[in-house]
Write an enzyme that holds these catalytic residues in place. Structure first.
Site, PDB file in Angstrom:
ATOM      1  N   SER A 119      38.436  36.978  43.852  1.00 38.10           N
ATOM      2  CA  SER A 119      37.199  36.510  43.247  1.00 38.10           C
ATOM      3  C   SER A 119      36.558  35.502  44.180  1.00 38.10           C
ATOM      4  CB  SER A 119      37.470  35.871  41.876  1.00 38.10           C
ATOM      5  OG  SER A 119      36.262  35.421  41.295  1.00 38.10           O
ATOM      6  N   HIS A 138      28.261  36.093  43.920  1.00 34.64           N
ATOM      7  CA  HIS A 138      29.568  36.195  43.271  1.00 34.64           C
ATOM      8  C   HIS A 138      30.063  37.612  43.450  1.00 34.64           C
ATOM      9  CE1 HIS A 138      31.544  37.833  39.560  1.00 34.64           C
ATOM     10  NE2 HIS A 138      32.430  36.909  39.886  1.00 34.64           N
ATOM     11  N   ASN A 198      33.917  40.085  42.690  1.00 31.45           N
ATOM     12  CA  ASN A 198      35.352  40.149  42.423  1.00 31.45           C
ATOM     13  C   ASN A 198      35.803  41.600  42.381  1.00 31.45           C
ATOM     14  OD1 ASN A 198      36.021  40.993  39.406  1.00 31.45           O
ATOM     15  ND2 ASN A 198      34.189  39.720  39.338  1.00 31.45           N
ATOM     16  N   ARG A 209      39.436  43.618  41.156  1.00 27.67           N
ATOM     17  CA  ARG A 209      40.662  43.279  40.437  1.00 27.67           C
ATOM     18  C   ARG A 209      41.359  44.531  39.894  1.00 27.67           C
ATOM     19  NH1 ARG A 209      36.129  42.268  37.560  1.00 27.67           N
ATOM     20  NH2 ARG A 209      36.000  43.215  35.496  1.00 27.67           N
ATOM     21  N   GLY A 223      46.032  30.054  33.016  1.00 32.97           N
ATOM     22  CA  GLY A 223      45.840  30.112  34.456  1.00 32.97           C
ATOM     23  C   GLY A 223      45.589  28.734  35.045  1.00 32.97           C
TER      24      GLY A 223
END
Length: 326
Positions: free
Chosen positions: A108, A122, A124, A126, A276
Site C-alpha cells: 500500500s 494512492h 495498493n 493485496r 494492526g
C-alpha cells in the site's frame, strides 16, 4: 502477427505448485516496494525512505517505508505486510467472511507532494486467503487499484493516469475490466457528506477469486504500471511556481483526503479492527492539512474551476473544450 492478448498470455507464468500463492504474492510485493522506493528517492533527490520493520503479534509482520520533508515529496509511504492469525468476529464481518485463520499480504502506498500542482496518489495491491492450508485455502482473492488526487487538476494529467490503467486492464480480458473497475473506484472514493469525490479516481477492484493465476498476473502488471502512471505527471508539474493561495487550497483539499481515510476507508477500518500496527495504518495521512469553516471558492477562480473535476466523468472521452476555464 501475434496480437496483444496472445503476447500477454505467452508471458503468463505456469502455475507454481511448490510455493503457495500467498508466498508468491508476498515475494512480489516486497520486490515491488524496493523498486518503487528507489524510483521515488531518485525523483526527489533530497530525502530517503526510513525503513521500519515490524512484527504482527499473531504471526508475520511488515516493512513500513516513509520519506518525509523531501524536495519534491512532503511525505511518501510505501508499506508491505504479510500477516497471519485468526479473524475476530468484527474483522470478519468487515470483509464479509466468517471468523477463520487468515493470511494477508500486500503493498500500500500514499504519496503527498510538496507542490499544489503535483497530485497526491494512492495505490495498493493485496491478496487474502482463508484457512489453515495455504496450498489449498478455503477461499482466496486479490484486490487493489490506484487513484489520483490532484489539487489543481489538468485534463492531460488525468487522462494520462486513466489511460495507463485502461491499457493494463485491456491486456487482461476475462479478469480485468477498466469500465467496471473505474466505476467501482468512482463509487468507493466518493464522499457522500460532501457530494464529491476526493480526487479524479482511477481503478478499484476486489474479490477477484475466479481465476487466481489470472488475477495474480493482472495484479503484477498493475503494480509494475504504477510508476509510469504517476511519475510523468510529477515531472510535468514539479517546477511550476506557486504561492500561499495555492498552498492554502492544497491544505483544504487534503482535508477531504483525511475525511475519507478516517470515515470510509475499508483498509483503515480492517487494519485497526484486526489489531494492526497503528503507525503503518495511519501512514497515509498528510503531514499538514487544514479545515476552514464554510470555505467557498471565489467564482471564476482556479479553485472554483478545480472543483469541476471532483465528480465522476468519462475522462478519456473529454477534450480541453469540455473543461471549464477560470
Amino acid at each position: 502477427m501475434m496480437d496483444d492478448h496472445a503476447r500477454v498470455n505467452r508471458l503468463r507464468e505456469e502455475p507454481r505448485t511448490d510455493i503457495p500463492m500467498a508466498h508468491r504474492v508476498q515475494r512480489f510485493v516486497e520486490a515491488l516496494q524496493r523498486h518503487i522506493c528507489k524510483a521515488i528517492e531518485d525523483v526527489d533527490g533530497a530525502a530517503q525512505f526510513r525503513r521500519d520493520p515490524w512484527k504482527y503479534r499473531e504471526g508475520g509482520g511488515g516493512l513500513t517505508c516513509v520519506l518525509e520533508n523531501g524536495a519534491v515529496f512532503e511525505k511518501a509511504g510505501v508499506n508491505t505486510s504479510a500477516i497471519q492469525g485468526r479473524l475476530t468476529e468484527r474483522a470478519a464481518r468487515a470483509i464479509g467472511v466468517h471468523p477463520a485463520p487468515f493470511f494477508a499480504t500486500g503493498l500500500s502506498l500514499v504519496i503527498h507532494p510538496r507542490s499544489p500542482y503535483v497530485p497526491s496518489v494512492h495505490a495498493n495491491f493485496r491478496y487474502f486467503a482463508l484457512g489453515d492450508d495455504l496450498f489449498h485455502p478455503e477461499d482466496q482473492w486479490f484486490g487493489g487499484g490506484a487513484d489520483l488526487t490532484p489539487y489543481y487538476p489538468f485534463l492531460e494529467d488525468v487522462q494520462h493516469f486513466h489511460r495507463v490503467w485502461k491499457e493494463v486492464c485491456d491486456r487482461h480480458p476475462g479478469v480485468a475490466d477498466y469500465a467496471r473497475f473505474k466505476a467501482a473506484c468512482d463509487a468507493y472514493f466518493y464522499l457522500p457528506h460532501r457530494g464529491e469525490m476526493r480526487g479524479v479516481g482511477g481503478i478499484f477492484y476486489d474479490y477477484l477469486r475466479d481465476d487466481p493465476e489470472g488475477a495474480f498476473f493482472f495484479s503484477r502488471e498493475a503494480g509494475r504500471a504504477f510508476l509510469r502512471s504517476y511519475l510523468p505527471i510529477v515531472e510535468r508539474r514539479r517546477d511550476m511556481p506557486y504561492g500561499e493561495r495555492e498552498r492554502h487550497f492544497q491544505l483544504l483539499r487534503r482535508g477531504r483526503y483525511v475525511e475519507f481515510n478516517l470515515i470510509y476507508d475499508r483498509g483503515t477500518r480492517f487494519g485497526l479492527e484486526s489489531n494492526g500496527r497503528t503507525e503503518s495504518i495511519l501512514m497515509s495521512l498528510p503531514p499538514e492539512v487544514r479545515w476552514q469553516y464554510d470555505w467557498r471558492p471565489v467564482p471564476g477562480s482556479p479553485e472554483a474551476a478545480a472543483l469541476w473535476f471532483f465528480q465522476p466523468r468519462d475522462w478519456l472521452a473529454l477534450t480541453e473544450a469540455d473543461v471549464p476555464q477560470p
